[in-house]
Design a protein around this motif. Structure first.
Motif, PDB file in Angstrom:
ATOM      1  N   LEU A   1      49.142  52.923  -4.469  1.00 56.81           N
ATOM      2  CA  LEU A   1      48.440  53.351  -5.678  1.00 56.81           C
ATOM      3  C   LEU A   1      47.914  52.173  -6.492  1.00 56.81           C
ATOM      4  O   LEU A   1      46.983  52.334  -7.260  1.00 56.81           O
ATOM      5  N   HIS A   2      48.528  50.990  -6.344  1.00 58.12           N
ATOM      6  CA  HIS A   2      48.155  49.880  -7.211  1.00 58.12           C
ATOM      7  C   HIS A   2      47.337  48.810  -6.473  1.00 58.12           C
ATOM      8  O   HIS A   2      47.247  47.671  -6.914  1.00 58.12           O
ATOM      9  N   ALA A   3      46.714  49.185  -5.361  1.00 60.32           N
ATOM     10  CA  ALA A   3      45.932  48.211  -4.603  1.00 60.32           C
ATOM     11  C   ALA A   3      44.723  47.731  -5.395  1.00 60.32           C
ATOM     12  O   ALA A   3      44.300  46.592  -5.260  1.00 60.32           O
ATOM     13  N   VAL A   4      44.146  48.604  -6.232  1.00 61.87           N
ATOM     14  CA  VAL A   4      43.016  48.247  -7.086  1.00 61.87           C
ATOM     15  C   VAL A   4      43.370  48.681  -8.504  1.00 61.87           C
ATOM     16  O   VAL A   4      43.810  49.823  -8.697  1.00 61.87           O
TER      17      VAL A   4
ATOM     18  N   ILE B   1      38.020  53.240 -12.179  1.00 61.69           N
ATOM     19  CA  ILE B   1      38.030  51.791 -11.965  1.00 61.69           C
ATOM     20  C   ILE B   1      36.974  51.213 -12.889  1.00 61.69           C
ATOM     21  O   ILE B   1      35.815  51.649 -12.865  1.00 61.69           O
ATOM     22  N   ARG B   2      37.367  50.245 -13.716  1.00 59.54           N
ATOM     23  CA  ARG B   2      36.434  49.682 -14.685  1.00 59.54           C
ATOM     24  C   ARG B   2      36.035  48.273 -14.270  1.00 59.54           C
ATOM     25  O   ARG B   2      36.783  47.556 -13.610  1.00 59.54           O
TER      26      ARG B   2
ATOM     27  N   PRO C   1      25.585  52.941  -9.890  1.00 59.27           N
ATOM     28  CA  PRO C   1      24.603  52.269  -9.024  1.00 59.27           C
ATOM     29  C   PRO C   1      24.775  50.753  -8.973  1.00 59.27           C
ATOM     30  O   PRO C   1      24.621  50.137  -7.913  1.00 59.27           O
ATOM     31  N   THR C   2      25.135  50.140 -10.107  1.00 59.69           N
ATOM     32  CA  THR C   2      25.280  48.685 -10.141  1.00 59.69           C
ATOM     33  C   THR C   2      26.546  48.194  -9.456  1.00 59.69           C
ATOM     34  O   THR C   2      26.697  46.992  -9.223  1.00 59.69           O
ATOM     35  N   ALA C   3      27.465  49.126  -9.132  1.00 60.51           N
ATOM     36  CA  ALA C   3      28.744  48.731  -8.516  1.00 60.51           C
ATOM     37  C   ALA C   3      28.838  49.138  -7.051  1.00 60.51           C
ATOM     38  O   ALA C   3      29.905  49.007  -6.454  1.00 60.51           O
ATOM     39  N   ARG C   4      27.751  49.609  -6.490  1.00 56.57           N
ATOM     40  CA  ARG C   4      27.796  50.085  -5.108  1.00 56.57           C
ATOM     41  C   ARG C   4      27.793  48.924  -4.111  1.00 56.57           C
ATOM     42  O   ARG C   4      27.481  47.802  -4.444  1.00 56.57           O
ATOM     43  N   ARG C   5      28.166  49.281  -2.868  1.00 61.47           N
ATOM     44  CA  ARG C   5      28.240  48.324  -1.752  1.00 61.47           C
ATOM     45  C   ARG C   5      29.306  47.258  -1.977  1.00 61.47           C
ATOM     46  O   ARG C   5      29.210  46.147  -1.484  1.00 61.47           O
ATOM     47  N   ARG C   6      30.343  47.598  -2.735  1.00 61.34           N
ATOM     48  CA  ARG C   6      31.473  46.691  -2.952  1.00 61.34           C
ATOM     49  C   ARG C   6      32.784  47.313  -2.470  1.00 61.34           C
ATOM     50  O   ARG C   6      33.846  46.746  -2.701  1.00 61.34           O
ATOM     51  N   GLY C   7      32.700  48.473  -1.846  1.00 61.07           N
ATOM     52  CA  GLY C   7      33.902  49.119  -1.326  1.00 61.07           C
ATOM     53  C   GLY C   7      34.702  49.885  -2.353  1.00 61.07           C
ATOM     54  O   GLY C   7      35.822  50.332  -2.057  1.00 61.07           O
ATOM     55  N   LEU C   8      34.150  50.062  -3.571  1.00 68.58           N
ATOM     56  CA  LEU C   8      34.913  50.745  -4.614  1.00 68.58           C
ATOM     57  C   LEU C   8      35.096  52.229  -4.310  1.00 68.58           C
ATOM     58  O   LEU C   8      36.133  52.819  -4.637  1.00 68.58           O
TER      59      LEU C   8
END
Length: 293
Positions: free
Chosen positions: A175-178, A195-196, A224-231
């Motif tokens: 649960l605390h990996a991110v 996730i902030r 959209p600005t946080a995509r392609r980062r695996g979030l």
């Protein structure tokens, strides 16, 4: 009580019909859905639902009828309502063990009862299910066919997906990996995860409190600005891990798979690939229907 051309009879639902109606509803139960209980039926009869509650609040009181034969055996059940704001009628739910004659008779009765107005069917979730916002068309082909034959136009809206938990090959397992925030939410009842990134939400998800060991992943969204980062994948793992910790042995998911023509940034293609790779399996397609006078 009224008689249909088929020789079958229709009358209002009565409390003594509870067991027979529950048997009809549960005969149509699909994978990933809990058994419908008397308490769930009571909520549906009263015109309430823990999901899509805002839509239900706009409706007039539902009218629920049962279809039976000359001996009194209940063969089908139908619930309808009208939305006063725009005079649209709704077939809220119906069940007839996928007997073509029975479901066709129920639909004909609904159209006659609702009169010459636009009628929508299977438009939003009811208290009888865990968020089924539409008709599972492959699981209930006779109902789909009968609606189409009666002049309804179907709309393929959602993928209905399912998996057992835990999904061990989906990182992160803990649960605390991110770093993330978890808060309660009421509609739908469950948890909101976030996730902030620099104070702004980068990825969000909503999960439903498990019912009979079944949890719902209502949605995941990545800015959209946080995509392609695996979030998205990270939040999927966190969400499913939390559901499992809350007692879920299974998870279901509703997701659309087309992008609005004018909003390509809303495409769900990447999300669908993520769910497929994670091991969620498409169980059915959920349809809503419209009949215009």
């Amino acid at each position: 009580m009224s008689s249909l051309r088929t020789g079958l009879l229709v009358r209002r639902y009565e409390p003594r019909d509870e067991a027979a109606v529950l048997a009809l509803v549960n005969a149509d139960r699909i994978a990933g859905q809990p058994e419908t209980t008397a308490a769930m039926l009571a909520e549906a009869l009263a015109g309430r639902s823990p999901v899509d509650s805002g839509w239900w609040a706009e409706l007039g009181s539902p009218v629920t009828d049962v279809l039976h034969d000359a001996s009194g055996s209940i063969l089908g059940v139908l619930s309808c309502a009208v939305r006063p704001a725009d005079d649209v009628g709704f077939v809220l739910w119906l069940h007839g063990r996928e007997n073509s004659a029975v479901v066709s008779a129920l639909i004909a009765h609904a159209l006659a009862a609702l009169g010459r107005r636009t009628v929508s069917a299977f438009e939003f979730a009811t208290a009888l299910s865990l968020g089924l916002e539409g008709l599972p068309s492959n699981h209930r082909p006779a109902t789909h066919k009968a609606l189409t034959a009666a002049g309804f136009t179907g709309r393929d809206l959602w993928r209905y997906m399912h998996a057992g938990l835990p999904l061990t090959d989906l990182p992160p397992a803990g649960l605390h990996a991110v770093p993330h925030l978890v808060s309660d939410c009421e509609d739908p009842p469950g948890k909101h995860l976030e996730i902030r990134d620099g104070g702004a939400p980068a990825a969000e998800a909503t999960i439903g409190r498990p019912v009979d060991g079944i949890g719902v992943l209502w949605w995941i969204s990545v800015a959209p600005t946080a995509r392609r980062r695996g979030l998205g994948r990270a939040l999927l793992g966190i969400s499913l891990g939390l559901l499992h910790d809350l007692g879920a042995r299974e998870v279901i998911l509703f997701v659309d798979d087309d992008a609005p023509a004018n909003h390509p940034e809303r495409s769900r293609a990447a999300a669908n690939r993520m769910y497929d790779r994670a091991g969620l399996v498409e169980v059915d397609r959920l349809f809503s229907f419209t009949h215009r006078p």
